[in-house]
Design an enzyme around this catalytic site. Structure first.
Site, short mmCIF file in Angstrom:
data_model
loop_
_atom_site.label_atom_id
_atom_site.label_comp_id
_atom_site.label_asym_id
_atom_site.label_seq_id
_atom_site.Cartn_x
_atom_site.Cartn_y
_atom_site.Cartn_z
N CYS A 47 0.84 -1.20 0.00
CA CYS A 47 0.00 0.00 0.00
C CYS A 47 0.88 1.25 0.00
CB CYS A 47 -0.90 -0.02 1.23
SG CYS A 47 -1.75 1.54 1.56
N CYS A 54 0.76 3.28 3.17
CA CYS A 54 1.49 2.61 4.26
C CYS A 54 2.99 2.82 4.10
CB CYS A 54 1.18 1.11 4.26
SG CYS A 54 -0.55 0.72 4.60
#
Length: 652
Positions: free
Chosen positions: A77, A80
């Site tokens: 991600c 992230c």
């Protein structure tokens, strides 16, 4: 899409059950594929972040004498990835608090952690949850807001810790509640004999400074620190405090002294306290050698890391972009999607169920599984018959179907064209884009009735199941702005997705998530399609469409990384029909002339059991229904042979 009636669904379920029974009795249950995509995660043992997984999560977090602040993240991600430096910085910044609260992380991209992330209702990444001291099931943790900086995350944690102590938890912690008395002499009645000095930090009611300093220095046994807020007016007047923050020191049998804090920050107050007691010969040996990282040093470290990464990115020589379509990339994206990402959803119903149906429908229709799309069709049909299912139920459906129709995939899960320079780059996001480009192109070639079918499925999937919430929100907004459902032809759908992909590439160019060896470019490049741009630099979309149809067609798929290519099923010809590949026809002809070597004892057993089970089931229903079911079964088989020429499932 055609709705299957109960009889047709029964036939496919019967087939699936039979395969399970015979395969398990003959060959045993296949071993679970342990390979993972990007399984190293964003943190390692050199960080101050405790790494959790499915094996140690519950045993570590529950029943602990400390609180746990856990980041549930996904290693591919983009958000992230950008958040990881802040999480590492926070862990280092409050390392001296680790007897009170521990900073940890668990990677939801790891298949083994999938049940944990589903059970704890992680619906987007990254998600922060605080688990209280001595927490026990069924507690799922308390969501903590991320904020937009290390400071904001720490402030949110401080608020949580203050609430925890107010509610009776954290009795062994230092007292972080505001001092409410108006007399200081009372503090010595309860203070340990080891305490030499008592400090009172006066601050505004919305300040976090006092609590942070208390937690930073709580390991120094010779000191006791409390905080007083500006609404304790009598205490402020008594001690002649008129500005905030202010610091007052009290010694045993000594009058209080106002300490000058040159820099009114957390670090400044902490330094002032240490300097004061050291000057008076007090040993400030801390119970642990772990101290909080200074904010300035912390920011310098982060800046140096970013600068180093940027230098590496700029110094990387330009590499030729791999412009080929790989079967393993497509299959790896599909496997991660249906084996991992969708099962993370705790409950699939309503809009999510509709999104899942549409997604499975386009996969079953257009995804180029080499051996047979029966695998995807069975999953699609079972889901079509339901109005609601859990992520765990969907996971079991996928796993069971894959095991009993094995081999479904061409080879191990690995990235070829989508492989990044490290595991944290590219991978699944690249694979998902690639897969949807392939679906739009093959939807156009096969002339689907709904030109927006694949785009509709893609938007629904991204909105309902894609793990990166930040990415999903960007895509949904862009889709609405660019009229995703306004396409009027299949070719227009292909071009729409190409434009969208280039828009995303432009937004992420130079971002921290960009692979330094695979830049976010506007594609196709002139090296791969010289005719795709006019002399003035604008796109020639007619040529772009031709390029996309060539690149993402079934016939354009490359089979690098696959050992056996003699069982490649079929391809799409210019008229949109599936035809046997020449190499496949040659193999089948050889088998036919050699005396039917393609049919073995296992296949005969399958047919025998199918015949017996079908006969029993159909006889119990009624003879007329029996005839109807048999006609449907054989008609379905003939349909697959004529329309798709799939390899007979039972000869694999």
């Amino acid at each position: 899409m055609k709705q299957l009636d109960v009889a047709e669904i029964m036939l496919k379920l019967c087939l699936l059950i039979t395969l399970i029974t015979v395969r398990n009795s003959i060959a045993g249950v296949p071993r679970k594929d342990q390979s993972l995509i990007g399984n190293q995660g964003l943190y390692n043992t050199s960080d101050d972040v405790v790494i959790l997984n499915a094996t140690n999560f519950r045993a570590t977090v529950y029943g602990s004498t400390r609180g746990w602040l856990v980041e549930f993240y996904n290693s591919w991600c983009g958000f992230c990835y950008r958040f990881a430096p802040s999480w590492k910085a926070l862990a280092s910044d409050i390392l001296s608090w680790n007897d009170i609260v521990v900073v940890a992380a668990i990677d939801c991209a790891d298949d083994e952690n999938n049940p944990i992330c589903r059970d704890y209702e992680i619906m987007h990444y990254p998600m922060l949850k605080y688990f209280s001291v001595n927490a026990h099931p069924p507690s799922l943790g308390i969501v903590i807001e991320k904020g937009d900086s290390v400071d904001s995350v720490r402030y949110n944690l401080v608020n949580r810790l203050e609430t925890e102590q107010q509610e009776g938890r954290g009795s062994t912690w230092p007292n972080i509640a505001p001092y409410r008395n108006v007399e200081i002499t009372d503090v010595w009645k309860t203070a340990s004999s080891n305490v030499k000095y008592f400090f009172l930090i006066f601050e505004n009611t919305d300040s976090h400074l006092g609590t942070e300093v208390i937690l930073d220095l709580h390991r120094i046994n010779s000191l006791q620190i409390r905080r007083a807020t500006s609404d304790n007016e009598l205490l402020c007047v008594t001690n002649k405090v008129t500005k905030f923050p202010s610091l007052i020191a009290f010694g045993r049998n000594e009058s209080h002294r106002v300490i000058n804090v040159r820099i009114p920050t957390r670090q400044g107050v902490r330094r002032a306290i240490k300097d004061y007691v050291i000057a008076r010969g007090v040993n400030i040996y801390e119970a642990s050698t772990m101290t909080a990282m200074s904010r300035d040093a912390q920011q310098t470290t982060i800046a140096a890391t970013i600068e180093k990464a940027e230098e590496a990115r700029q110094s990387t020589s330009k590499k030729m972009v791999d412009d080929r379509l790989y079967q393993l990339d497509l299959e790896s994206a599909l496997r991660y999607s249906i084996n991992h990402e969708i099962p993370l959803t705790k409950s699939i119903e309503g809009e999510k169920m509709e999104a899942l149906r549409r997604y499975l429908a386009v996969l079953a229709a257009y995804f180029p599984l080499r051996r047979s799309n029966m695998y995807l069709e069975v999953i699609r049909d079972v889901v079509e018959s339901k109005t609601r299912m859990t992520g765990e139920e969907f996971s079991q459906l996928v796993k069971t179907t894959e095991e009993e129709m094995s081999p479904v995939y061409s080879g191990p899960r690995r990235w070829i064209g989508c492989k990044g320079s490290t595991d944290s780059y590219r991978g699944y996001p690249c694979g998902l884009w690639t897969m949807f480009h392939t679906l739009t192109v093959n939807g156009a070639v096969l002339q689907d009735d709904d030109p927006a079918a694949v785009l509709r499925a893609m938007r629904g999937y991204v909105k309902s199941f894609f793990g990166c919430a930040d990415c999903a929100a960007h895509f949904v907004e862009m889709a609405a702005r660019n009229g995703i459902f306004d396409v009027r032809s299949r070719d227009e759908a292909v071009i729409w997705l190409w434009r969208a992909h280039n828009e995303v590439n432009a937004r992420l160019s130079g971002d921290k998530t960009e692979d330094p060896e695979h830049k976010k470019i506007q594609y196709p490049t002139t090296e791969h399609c010289a005719a795709c741009k006019f002399a003035n630099g604008s796109w020639n979309e007619e040529e772009v469409l031709r390029y996309l149809k060539h690149k993402y067609s079934y016939s354009g798929i490359k089979y690098d990384g696959i050992d056996n290519t003699d069982d490649i099923d079929d391809m799409i010809n210019a008229n949109g029909s599936r035809v046997k590949r020449p190499e496949r026809l040659a193999v089948e002809a050889k088998r036919t002339t050699s005396g039917g070597e393609g049919l073995n004892g296992f296949d005969i057993s399958i047919w025998l059991v199918l015949y017996v089970m079908s006969s029993v089931i159909f006889t119990l229903v009624c003879s007329r229904e029996l005839k109807s079911y048999k006609r449907r079964m054989w008609a379905q088989e003939e349909s697959y042979k004529k329309k798709k020429n799939h390899i007979n499932l039972l000869t694999i």
